[in-house]
Scaffold this motif. Sequence first.
Motif, PDB file in Angstrom:
ATOM      1  N   ASP A  50     -13.263  -1.253  -0.536  1.00 21.93           N
ATOM      2  CA  ASP A  50     -13.301   0.095  -1.088  1.00 21.93           C
ATOM      3  C   ASP A  50     -12.091   0.265  -2.008  1.00 21.93           C
ATOM      4  O   ASP A  50     -11.027  -0.304  -1.743  1.00 21.93           O
ATOM      5  CB  ASP A  50     -13.232   1.121   0.043  1.00 21.93           C
ATOM      6  N   PRO A  51     -12.238   1.051  -3.065  1.00 21.81           N
ATOM      7  CA  PRO A  51     -11.168   1.158  -4.072  1.00 21.81           C
ATOM      8  C   PRO A  51      -9.787   1.455  -3.467  1.00 21.81           C
ATOM      9  O   PRO A  51      -8.795   0.880  -3.905  1.00 21.81           O
ATOM     10  CB  PRO A  51     -11.635   2.317  -4.953  1.00 21.81           C
ATOM     11  N   GLU A  52      -9.740   2.319  -2.453  1.00 20.44           N
ATOM     12  CA  GLU A  52      -8.420   2.698  -1.946  1.00 20.44           C
ATOM     13  C   GLU A  52      -7.727   1.582  -1.177  1.00 20.44           C
ATOM     14  O   GLU A  52      -6.563   1.674  -0.845  1.00 20.44           O
ATOM     15  CB  GLU A  52      -8.520   3.971  -1.086  1.00 20.44           C
ATOM     16  N   MET A  53      -8.462   0.492  -0.920  1.00 20.61           N
ATOM     17  CA  MET A  53      -7.854  -0.601  -0.155  1.00 20.61           C
ATOM     18  C   MET A  53      -7.453  -1.776  -1.037  1.00 20.61           C
ATOM     19  O   MET A  53      -6.835  -2.728  -0.576  1.00 20.61           O
ATOM     20  CB  MET A  53      -8.834  -1.101   0.897  1.00 20.61           C
ATOM     21  N   ILE A  54      -7.855  -1.703  -2.297  1.00 16.38           N
ATOM     22  CA  ILE A  54      -7.604  -2.852  -3.176  1.00 16.38           C
ATOM     23  C   ILE A  54      -6.107  -3.090  -3.350  1.00 16.38           C
ATOM     24  O   ILE A  54      -5.632  -4.212  -3.302  1.00 16.38           O
ATOM     25  CB  ILE A  54      -8.300  -2.623  -4.539  1.00 16.38           C
ATOM     26  N   LYS A  55      -5.364  -1.977  -3.476  1.00 17.76           N
ATOM     27  CA  LYS A  55      -3.941  -2.119  -3.788  1.00 17.76           C
ATOM     28  C   LYS A  55      -3.178  -2.866  -2.693  1.00 17.76           C
ATOM     29  O   LYS A  55      -2.345  -3.726  -2.986  1.00 17.76           O
ATOM     30  CB  LYS A  55      -3.318  -0.739  -4.028  1.00 17.76           C
ATOM     31  N   GLU A  56      -3.482  -2.535  -1.434  1.00 19.10           N
ATOM     32  CA  GLU A  56      -2.721  -3.174  -0.356  1.00 19.10           C
ATOM     33  C   GLU A  56      -2.912  -4.677  -0.343  1.00 19.10           C
ATOM     34  O   GLU A  56      -2.004  -5.422   0.012  1.00 19.10           O
ATOM     35  CB  GLU A  56      -3.092  -2.560   1.004  1.00 19.10           C
ATOM     36  N   VAL A  57      -4.094  -5.122  -0.764  1.00 16.45           N
ATOM     37  CA  VAL A  57      -4.339  -6.561  -0.821  1.00 16.45           C
ATOM     38  C   VAL A  57      -3.655  -7.165  -2.047  1.00 16.45           C
ATOM     39  O   VAL A  57      -3.013  -8.218  -1.967  1.00 16.45           O
ATOM     40  CB  VAL A  57      -5.852  -6.851  -0.829  1.00 16.45           C
ATOM     41  N   LEU A  58      -3.771  -6.464  -3.177  1.00 15.67           N
ATOM     42  CA  LEU A  58      -3.128  -6.975  -4.398  1.00 15.67           C
ATOM     43  C   LEU A  58      -1.616  -7.065  -4.221  1.00 15.67           C
ATOM     44  O   LEU A  58      -0.988  -8.025  -4.675  1.00 15.67           O
ATOM     45  CB  LEU A  58      -3.476  -6.077  -5.593  1.00 15.67           C
ATOM     46  N   ASP A  59      -1.032  -6.090  -3.516  1.00 17.27           N
ATOM     47  CA  ASP A  59       0.417  -6.117  -3.290  1.00 17.27           C
ATOM     48  C   ASP A  59       0.833  -7.398  -2.595  1.00 17.27           C
ATOM     49  O   ASP A  59       1.837  -8.026  -2.967  1.00 17.27           O
ATOM     50  CB  ASP A  59       0.846  -4.905  -2.459  1.00 17.27           C
TER      51      ASP A  59
END
Lengths: 222, 252, 218
Positions: free
Chosen positions: B178-187
Amino acid sequence: MGGDFDLSAIAGYLGMFLQGAGVTLGLTAIAATFGLLISIGGAATARWGMRWARALVTAYVELIRNTPFLVQLFFIFFGLPSLGLKMTAMTAAIIAMTINLTAYTIEIMRAGIESVPPGQREAGLALGLHPIWVFLSVILPQAIANVYPALVSQIVITMLESAVVSQIAVMDLTHVADLIQSRNYRTFEAYFVVAVIYLAMAICLRRLAAKAGTRLFAGRAR
Amino acid sequence: MDPQINKSAPMIELRNVSKWYDSFQALKDVSLTVNKGERVVICGPSGSGKSTAIRCINRLEQHQSGEILVEGVELTADFKNIELIRREVGMVFQQFNLFPHLTILQNLTLAPRRVRKMPRAQAEELAMRYLTRVRIAEQAHKYPAQLSGGQQQRVAIARALCMEPQVMLFDEPTSALDPEMIKEVLDVMVELAEEHMTMICVTHEMGFARTVADRVVFMDHGQVVEVAPPAEFFASPKNERTRLFLGQLLKH
Amino acid sequence: MIEFSLADILSFLLLATRWTLALSAIAFLGGGIGALLLLLLRYARPRVGGRLMHLYVELFQGTPLLLQLFLIFFGLPKLGLDVSPLLAATIALTLYATAFLAEIWRGCVDAIPRGQWDASASLGMTFVQQMRDVILPQALKIAIPPTVGFLVQLVKSTALASIVGFHELTKAGQVINNATFQPFITYSIVALIYFAICYPLTHWSRRLERRLSPTGHR
């Protein structure tokens, strides 16, 4: 009613009933243990084996699933000794039950293996696990969890079908009823009590297995 | 590993790799060299062969012609060889592929214990270190199904890192999130890149490509169409197909 | 001593096979009717019917068929009814088939999505119309493969009738064996005859099932 129904005539044989129930449960446990172990190998062969090995598994499964258990039992107990393979009735019963159960559990296990998404195997391989370890520690536990209820019902079916081993004089629960009725002529009562014991065992086995299942496979629902 | 290998030695080399599924050619003469410590992003439309290409590197797929070398060792059908290479190459999947019947901790310790024959205590210590790194240590005793998608993917990254691989392959790691979870993985991936882990990422996250990639590869119809540093790749793509693809991405 | 040729054995067994087939057919028909009655009760009077059916199925799937057969064979005479082996086997197998078919068909009806009931109810259909025009046509399609699969189980189950002395295929095998003392050959042939009946049914059931599955394969 024309006939009387007198359970008190049966009450004195409690010990024999328990012994018979023990034999039936024991036979079932042995067949289930061997059957499950063999069907893991059989299902893996059916899935990944060489062409001839797959054909062999299929032939075995089809042959057993399309003939009556009673005939299999007679074939093993009466037919094989004529080829020089002598065995006791108990051994014949164990072999027949195992062979019969395995034909069904191979199919169940195979469905279980196929229900595990291919990504699981890939992830295991990508981690450098040997394919055998991928099968044993990644695929198999999930496969068994997925088909656990079907495996349990198949084992219960085997237990109920095992009543016919009384026909080759194995001292199982049904045979106990045969013996008792030959002593006191309370045929109906003897079979009635035994039927109730089977029912109780079937229900208990399903309940226990369900409880064990929820504990074994806790927390991992996808 | 081998101390003789110098920093710019090729970590992974694909030489004229081709692959067919029946009559469909998924890879056409793909050549690509990734050096030690280099971070490469592969992008391209779906069906372009980008996932197939990285799945050939750890032989989840078999190529039919050409050569693939990992640390100078050619990938052959020999089983030992594949296993050795898989130990050095970690992979993160689009669908996470965590093992649902094992706890998070067990997911991480399985391969170190079985493959590296590491004692349990040591494997758990290692696992906890990586779980801490991906900021998920407190979930160690839960099962995958109890975690969100983003958390699961971070666990999957930690699981691959536990084998202390030389290279990490990422196969669309954020596409199923889901879009809101992408950042935590990219980080987590950015941190890994900053530590100079050799990485090959198949992804559509162009922001990620811009910040961390040394080179961006564009694939289409099973071919490598264009390879360039990100600045050049995004500012002045040479190939028409690359321009078209980037144009479509930007529209979204 | 009389010598039996293989042809003698075979023809004797094949003659008895007619009874295996007849018994299977009667029990299948009887079981089908019984199952329909149980299901009708279940859906028309869900509270009572549902519980009754549950009890019935539990009883017949939780005890050995052999004992069901014994209880009928030895129990009915106690009520003053004289039963032949054929009648006892017919009754036992019919009751047994009723339980399995009811359970299979219930699963098929329940597999029809709730929305189908809602949609047909909102169109003003009565219960009977819903069943006849909407639910059953869909349920019937998915019911055929497991029903054929059960038929295989039923054919195999008729072997138990031999134990109360009904002269079907397995009993004929025993008779021949007692005369020829060739158990290996005899029971091999008996098994093969059962296989020849059951395998085509199994195969057919599987093909039907495969045709139903949305992906086209298993």
